[in-house]
Design a protein around this motif. Structure first.
Motif, PDB file in Angstrom:
ATOM      1  N   GLU A 211       0.820  -1.208   0.000  1.00 57.26           N
ATOM      2  CA  GLU A 211       0.000   0.000   0.000  1.00 57.26           C
ATOM      3  C   GLU A 211       0.855   1.260   0.000  1.00 57.26           C
ATOM      4  O   GLU A 211       0.591   2.208  -0.750  1.00 57.26           O
ATOM      5  N   GLN A 212       1.879   1.270   0.833  1.00 60.26           N
ATOM      6  CA  GLN A 212       2.739   2.447   0.904  1.00 60.26           C
ATOM      7  C   GLN A 212       3.532   2.636  -0.385  1.00 60.26           C
ATOM      8  O   GLN A 212       3.663   3.757  -0.891  1.00 60.26           O
ATOM      9  N   GLN A 215       1.488   4.036  -3.310  1.00 60.87           N
ATOM     10  CA  GLN A 215       1.177   5.458  -3.234  1.00 60.87           C
ATOM     11  C   GLN A 215       2.217   6.294  -3.973  1.00 60.87           C
ATOM     12  O   GLN A 215       1.894   7.330  -4.549  1.00 60.87           O
TER      13      GLN A 215
END
Length: 233
Positions: A211-212, A215
């Motif tokens: 997820e990080q 981004q």
């Protein structure tokens, strides 16, 4: 032992550069330039790239060239499940059986990792942290006399290893020591269920790293397996 062929050297070199993110998803791979860089002919380099294509680490498209493949989230999930299944079995074989000396070796590994966590300017910090992480997980295999199984497992993983490089650059790397400590405590005093939960929680945290990373670099990932192009030598 026979020396490695030029094709094997090329394969392992390019694979390592992809895993360490020296070569990033989407980067173009020029077989002529790479062959010159390694001091080999183009034929073994082309063969190595075809092998990497089969391993889903390189995308070969006629008329478009050869590029580093994106990180395949589906294959990553498969790799991590295979690792959990095998490592859980190995850890249960040593659960409740560690000697004081073996426990001390585990704790030395944890403390060495903590020291690197506290020193963001340490030389080769990320590489050393990855090495300590691998050493922690490999130790159980060593104690069972099955370290070759761990080495083979790691050598077959392509996508999860690239993500681990990302995780060292995010807040997720700060969870490693605590997770390793929980695994060790489960090995020392926990039940089979405790150990399974500690290992599962640790290995599944890669999803937060995904997820990080997405981004900042959504183009580095793909949701499904890319079918290799059929290139005949």
């Amino acid at each position: 032992m026979a020396s490695r062929s030029a094709r094997e050297v090329a394969y392992e070199t390019i694979r390592s550069r992809i895993i360490t993110m020296d070569l990033k998803p989407g980067d173009e791979l020029n077989d002529r330039e790479l062959a010159q860089e390694l001091g080999i002919s183009r034929t073994p380099m082309r063969e190595a790239l075809i092998m990497l294509n089969i391993a889903h680490m390189v995308v070969i498209k006629p008329q478009s060239g050869t590029h580093v493949a994106p990180i395949d989230l589906k294959l990553m999930e498969m790799e991590q499940f295979a690792r959990f299944t095998l490592e859980k079995e190995i850890l249960n074989r040593i659960r409740g059986r560690l000697t004081a000396e073996q426990e001390a070796a585990y704790r030395l590994n944890l403390e060495s990792y903590r020291q690197l966590e506290r020193d963001p300017d340490a030389e080769n910090r990320e590489t050393r942290m990855l090495d300590l992480d691998n050493a922690f997980h490999r130790r159980a295999f060593q104690l069972c006399g099955m370290e070759e199984h761990f080495d083979h497992m790691l050598s077959t993983f392509q996508h999860i290893e690239r993500l681990r490089k990302f995780s060292l650059q995010t807040e997720e790397n700060k969870s490693v020591c605590a997770a390793h400590t929980r695994i060790l405590e489960a090995v020392l005093r926990g039940s089979e269920e405790d150990l399974s939960r500690a290992l599962s929680d640790h290995l599944n945290r890669y999803k937060l790293s995904v997820e990080q990373a997405r981004q900042h670099h959504p183009e580095y990932f793909t949701e499904g397996t890319v079918r290799p192009v059929d290139h005949r030598i």
